[in-house]
Design a protein around this motif. Structure first.
Motif, PDB file in Angstrom:
ATOM      1  N   ASN A 107       0.807  -1.225   0.000  1.00  0.00           N
ATOM      2  CA  ASN A 107       0.000   0.000   0.000  1.00  0.00           C
ATOM      3  C   ASN A 107       0.837   1.271   0.000  1.00  0.00           C
ATOM      4  O   ASN A 107       0.371   2.337   0.415  1.00  0.00           O
ATOM      5  CB  ASN A 107      -0.959   0.021   1.205  1.00  0.00           C
ATOM      6  CG  ASN A 107      -2.034  -1.041   1.110  1.00  0.00           C
ATOM      7  OD1 ASN A 107      -2.709  -1.165   0.094  1.00  0.00           O
ATOM      8  ND2 ASN A 107      -2.187  -1.839   2.166  1.00  0.00           N
ATOM      9  N   GLN A 108       2.072   1.175  -0.485  1.00  0.00           N
ATOM     10  CA  GLN A 108       2.928   2.345  -0.602  1.00  0.00           C
ATOM     11  C   GLN A 108       2.750   3.006  -1.969  1.00  0.00           C
ATOM     12  O   GLN A 108       2.245   2.384  -2.915  1.00  0.00           O
ATOM     13  CB  GLN A 108       4.392   1.956  -0.391  1.00  0.00           C
ATOM     14  CG  GLN A 108       4.695   1.398   0.987  1.00  0.00           C
ATOM     15  CD  GLN A 108       4.404   2.393   2.095  1.00  0.00           C
ATOM     16  OE1 GLN A 108       4.874   3.529   2.080  1.00  0.00           O
ATOM     17  NE2 GLN A 108       3.606   1.962   3.070  1.00  0.00           N
ATOM     18  N   SER A 109       3.174   4.245  -2.085  1.00  0.00           N
ATOM     19  CA  SER A 109       3.088   4.957  -3.358  1.00  0.00           C
ATOM     20  C   SER A 109       3.844   4.181  -4.437  1.00  0.00           C
ATOM     21  O   SER A 109       4.971   3.734  -4.220  1.00  0.00           O
ATOM     22  CB  SER A 109       3.681   6.359  -3.203  1.00  0.00           C
ATOM     23  OG  SER A 109       3.693   7.040  -4.433  1.00  0.00           O
ATOM     24  N   GLY A 110       3.231   4.024  -5.590  1.00  0.00           N
ATOM     25  CA  GLY A 110       3.868   3.306  -6.682  1.00  0.00           C
ATOM     26  C   GLY A 110       3.671   1.808  -6.631  1.00  0.00           C
ATOM     27  O   GLY A 110       4.231   1.081  -7.464  1.00  0.00           O
ATOM     28  N   MET A 111       2.884   1.317  -5.688  1.00  0.00           N
ATOM     29  CA  MET A 111       2.635  -0.125  -5.608  1.00  0.00           C
ATOM     30  C   MET A 111       2.053  -0.644  -6.919  1.00  0.00           C
ATOM     31  O   MET A 111       1.107  -0.087  -7.462  1.00  0.00           O
ATOM     32  CB  MET A 111       1.668  -0.421  -4.457  1.00  0.00           C
ATOM     33  CG  MET A 111       1.381  -1.888  -4.223  1.00  0.00           C
ATOM     34  SD  MET A 111       0.217  -2.173  -2.854  1.00  0.00           S
ATOM     35  CE  MET A 111      -1.352  -1.691  -3.613  1.00  0.00           C
ATOM     36  N   PHE A 112       2.656  -1.688  -7.448  1.00  0.00           N
ATOM     37  CA  PHE A 112       2.235  -2.333  -8.695  1.00  0.00           C
ATOM     38  C   PHE A 112       2.422  -1.439  -9.915  1.00  0.00           C
ATOM     39  O   PHE A 112       1.758  -1.613 -10.933  1.00  0.00           O
ATOM     40  CB  PHE A 112       0.778  -2.800  -8.630  1.00  0.00           C
ATOM     41  CG  PHE A 112       0.452  -3.679  -7.451  1.00  0.00           C
ATOM     42  CD1 PHE A 112       1.423  -4.465  -6.855  1.00  0.00           C
ATOM     43  CD2 PHE A 112      -0.824  -3.698  -6.929  1.00  0.00           C
ATOM     44  CE1 PHE A 112       1.118  -5.276  -5.767  1.00  0.00           C
ATOM     45  CE2 PHE A 112      -1.139  -4.504  -5.842  1.00  0.00           C
ATOM     46  CZ  PHE A 112      -0.169  -5.286  -5.246  1.00  0.00           C
ATOM     47  N   GLY A 113       3.326  -0.461  -9.851  1.00  0.00           N
ATOM     48  CA  GLY A 113       3.595   0.409 -10.989  1.00  0.00           C
ATOM     49  C   GLY A 113       2.866   1.729 -10.885  1.00  0.00           C
ATOM     50  O   GLY A 113       1.764   1.809 -10.341  1.00  0.00           O
ATOM     51  N   TYR A 114       3.495   2.775 -11.408  1.00  0.00           N
ATOM     52  CA  TYR A 114       2.933   4.121 -11.279  1.00  0.00           C
ATOM     53  C   TYR A 114       1.858   4.435 -12.315  1.00  0.00           C
ATOM     54  O   TYR A 114       0.989   5.275 -12.088  1.00  0.00           O
ATOM     55  CB  TYR A 114       4.048   5.172 -11.403  1.00  0.00           C
ATOM     56  CG  TYR A 114       4.877   5.316 -10.153  1.00  0.00           C
ATOM     57  CD1 TYR A 114       4.371   5.959  -9.031  1.00  0.00           C
ATOM     58  CD2 TYR A 114       6.164   4.808 -10.096  1.00  0.00           C
ATOM     59  CE1 TYR A 114       5.123   6.100  -7.870  1.00  0.00           C
ATOM     60  CE2 TYR A 114       6.933   4.937  -8.942  1.00  0.00           C
ATOM     61  CZ  TYR A 114       6.404   5.579  -7.832  1.00  0.00           C
ATOM     62  OH  TYR A 114       7.159   5.701  -6.704  1.00  0.00           O
ATOM     63  N   MET A 115       1.919   3.807 -13.470  1.00  0.00           N
ATOM     64  CA  MET A 115       0.996   4.189 -14.533  1.00  0.00           C
ATOM     65  C   MET A 115      -0.435   3.800 -14.213  1.00  0.00           C
ATOM     66  O   MET A 115      -0.697   2.794 -13.543  1.00  0.00           O
ATOM     67  CB  MET A 115       1.412   3.534 -15.865  1.00  0.00           C
ATOM     68  CG  MET A 115       2.669   4.105 -16.472  1.00  0.00           C
ATOM     69  SD  MET A 115       3.036   3.370 -18.087  1.00  0.00           S
ATOM     70  CE  MET A 115       1.636   3.964 -19.034  1.00  0.00           C
ATOM     71  N   GLY A 116      -1.344   4.598 -14.723  1.00  0.00           N
ATOM     72  CA  GLY A 116      -2.755   4.284 -14.600  1.00  0.00           C
ATOM     73  C   GLY A 116      -3.254   3.550 -15.843  1.00  0.00           C
ATOM     74  O   GLY A 116      -2.493   3.160 -16.719  1.00  0.00           O
ATOM     75  N   ARG A 117      -4.532   3.414 -15.894  1.00  0.00           N
ATOM     76  CA  ARG A 117      -5.166   2.713 -17.009  1.00  0.00           C
ATOM     77  C   ARG A 117      -5.303   3.631 -18.218  1.00  0.00           C
ATOM     78  O   ARG A 117      -5.499   4.824 -18.091  1.00  0.00           O
ATOM     79  CB  ARG A 117      -6.536   2.221 -16.529  1.00  0.00           C
ATOM     80  CG  ARG A 117      -7.499   1.727 -17.581  1.00  0.00           C
ATOM     81  CD  ARG A 117      -8.733   1.132 -16.924  1.00  0.00           C
ATOM     82  NE  ARG A 117      -9.836   0.965 -17.852  1.00  0.00           N
ATOM     83  CZ  ARG A 117     -10.941   1.693 -17.852  1.00  0.00           C
ATOM     84  NH1 ARG A 117     -11.097   2.654 -16.940  1.00  0.00           N
ATOM     85  NH2 ARG A 117     -11.894   1.489 -18.731  1.00  0.00           N
ATOM     86  N   ASN A 118      -5.187   3.047 -19.426  1.00  0.00           N
ATOM     87  CA  ASN A 118      -5.434   3.761 -20.682  1.00  0.00           C
ATOM     88  C   ASN A 118      -4.660   5.077 -20.746  1.00  0.00           C
ATOM     89  O   ASN A 118      -5.231   6.154 -20.921  1.00  0.00           O
ATOM     90  CB  ASN A 118      -6.926   4.012 -20.871  1.00  0.00           C
ATOM     91  CG  ASN A 118      -7.709   2.733 -21.078  1.00  0.00           C
ATOM     92  OD1 ASN A 118      -7.144   1.695 -21.428  1.00  0.00           O
ATOM     93  ND2 ASN A 118      -9.013   2.777 -20.881  1.00  0.00           N
ATOM     94  N   ALA A 119      -3.337   4.969 -20.622  1.00  0.00           N
ATOM     95  CA  ALA A 119      -2.495   6.153 -20.440  1.00  0.00           C
ATOM     96  C   ALA A 119      -2.200   6.921 -21.721  1.00  0.00           C
ATOM     97  O   ALA A 119      -1.743   8.059 -21.662  1.00  0.00           O
ATOM     98  CB  ALA A 119      -1.177   5.740 -19.790  1.00  0.00           C
ATOM     99  N   LEU A 120      -2.429   6.339 -22.886  1.00  0.00           N
ATOM    100  CA  LEU A 120      -2.064   7.000 -24.144  1.00  0.00           C
ATOM    101  C   LEU A 120      -3.163   6.781 -25.168  1.00  0.00           C
ATOM    102  O   LEU A 120      -3.830   5.740 -25.170  1.00  0.00           O
ATOM    103  CB  LEU A 120      -0.738   6.438 -24.660  1.00  0.00           C
ATOM    104  CG  LEU A 120      -0.121   7.127 -25.880  1.00  0.00           C
ATOM    105  CD1 LEU A 120       0.381   8.525 -25.506  1.00  0.00           C
ATOM    106  CD2 LEU A 120       1.041   6.300 -26.444  1.00  0.00           C
ATOM    107  N   THR A 121      -3.344   7.753 -26.055  1.00  0.00           N
ATOM    108  CA  THR A 121      -4.331   7.631 -27.136  1.00  0.00           C
ATOM    109  C   THR A 121      -3.705   6.938 -28.342  1.00  0.00           C
ATOM    110  O   THR A 121      -2.601   7.284 -28.761  1.00  0.00           O
ATOM    111  CB  THR A 121      -4.858   9.013 -27.549  1.00  0.00           C
ATOM    112  OG1 THR A 121      -5.482   9.622 -26.422  1.00  0.00           O
ATOM    113  CG2 THR A 121      -5.867   8.892 -28.677  1.00  0.00           C
TER     114      THR A 121
END
Length: 440
Positions: A339-353
């Protein structure tokens, strides 16, 4: 509302609240719970050659909420419409919607974030387990030392899929429409939409991982297209239409051109990064990191491998959609479910068009008066239809992510990530078809 009272301008608005009485497709309180299940997987079986077949507990099941809230959609719009001279009708509209209590799935048998020690007697003495079977769960799952099945809360089952109603969405758009009625042989309609749809589940599915934190998946909808322009038109070609020659008038005159032109931005691209032989601390997937601005970076690159300072081309020049050097395999510390910042990677969903569309479908039509059924004005209609008329390359898929062989914290480039950031597929090339139709 007709503000001027002349019938030329109107202002309209509407609001609707709609419920899905089928509760999002639910069929009953539960499903998939047979008394026995024969297609099973077994792990760490002692005396494997001497296994005696017999009834076992079911491997998977589905569950439904007994008294859920009904899926709800709110729709609203405001439109201003005005008729100009020449039969031109223009409208400007704001159109939006809100979705609440929408269907999504989650695994009730998932391992919780922050898991530490579990007692699994079958693993007594195994790596990261003591003689009594007290196991340090996260290192085991991160390194895939043992099957995740040993650590499920309900160990008689694999996945327990809960069909719940907890997803949400919203959509906002500005829409312009111009319609030109027949004039000088031309009829056309043009529509433009600038919009953004967002949700935390676009298709009643299960999140790729970390389904307990549904907020991390709230992003542009899988089907979102920010800008969309569509024009359709019919034009009576003027050539030889009024010729005094019957042959020219009937043979070369009277042709009609029709078409649909589409320009649209692409749908989102999602990224995932997971090192080879690894999983997260709860046995699931990972997102990528970024070391710079992830953005569209169109260009052409030489695809190939480099060894000993020597470049060997693989395909030659290949279209590129984004710069993969800004992608990074997550750090080893990010694999822990802490539950720390960046857990499982920093990127979110659908990051690029992704790539958009630039498509023209055109047709030529000619009606010939047939000598039959004269009282019914019979005609033979000849059609030449083309799809993607100008054979313009329209990119579709893009290779995005990070090869599993990439080291912790390393950029998603190099020989192990060949093709990353490159266009991987395209929409169909030009199609040409002919048709003949008898109308009476």
């Amino acid at each position: 509302i007709d503000p001027k009272g002349d019938g030329k301008t109107s202002i309209r608005g509407g609001y609707g609240l709609f419920y899905d009485m089928g509760r999002g497709g639910e069929t009953g309180p539960q499903g998939g719970t047979p008394p026995v299940f024969t297609a099973i997987n077994a792990f760490n079986v002692v005396g494997y050659p001497n296994i005696v077949p017999g009834a076992v507990a079911p491997g998977t099941m589905s569950a439904y909420l007994l008294n859920p809230k009904m899926p709800q959609t709110q729709q609203f719009n405001v439109t201003i419409q005005h008729e100009f001279g020449g039969g031109n009708l223009v409208s400007f509209a704001y159109v939006g919607s809100l979705g609440r209590h929408l269907p999504r799935k989650t695994n009730l048998n998932r391992i919780s974030d922050g898991v530490t020690t579990m007692n699994v007697p079958a693993l007594a003495g195994a790596t990261n387990c003591d003689a009594s079977g007290n196991c340090n769960v996260q290192p085991i799952l991160i390194n895939k030392q043992k099957s995740i099945n040993f650590f499920y809360p309900y160990r008689a089952y694999n996945a327990i899929t809960l069909n719940e109603l907890s997803a949400s969405s919203h959509y906002n758009s500005f829409q312009v429409n111009l319609r030109h009625a027949m004039g000088h042989g031309l009829t056309f309609q043009v529509a433009y939409t600038y919009a953004h749809g967002m949700d935390n589940d676009s298709a009643d599915g299960t999140p790729p991982f970390d389904s307990s934190n549904i907020s991390r998946w709230f992003a542009s909808s899988d089907f979102n297209r920010t800008q969309d322009f569509v024009a359709n038109y019919v034009y009576d070609l003027p050539f030889f239409r009024n010729s005094g020659s019957h042959l020219l008038k009937t043979g070369l005159g009277g042709w009609q051109m029709t078409g649909i032109t589409t320009f649209a931005t692409g749908v989102p691209i999602n990224f995932q990064c997971l090192a080879s032989g690894k999983a997260s601390g709860i046995g699931e997937g990972m997102n990528c990191n970024t070391t710079g601005a992830l953005q569209i970076s169109k260009g052409t690159i030489q695809d190939g491998t480099t060894s000993g300072g020597v470049f060997t081309p693989r395909y030659g020049p290949v279209p590129q959609w984004f710069d993969p050097s800004v992608l990074q395999m997550p750090l080893q510390s990010q694999y822990s479910a802490n539950n720390q910042s960046g857990m499982f990677g920093y990127m979110g969903r659908n990051a690029l068009t992704g790539p958009g569309r630039n498509n023209w479908d055109l047709a030529l039509i000619k009606n010939f008066e047939a000598p039959w059924f004269k009282g019914e004005h019979s005609n033979l209609q000849f059609r030449v239809e083309t799809f993607n008329t100008f054979n313009h390359p329209q990119w579709q898929g893009v290779s995005a992510g990070c090869n599993a062989a990439t080291a912790y914290g390393a950029p998603c480039t190099g020989n192990s990530n060949l093709g990353n950031g490159e266009v991987s597929s395209a929409w169909a090339p030009r199609y040409l078809q002919f048709g003949l139709k008898f109308l009476f």
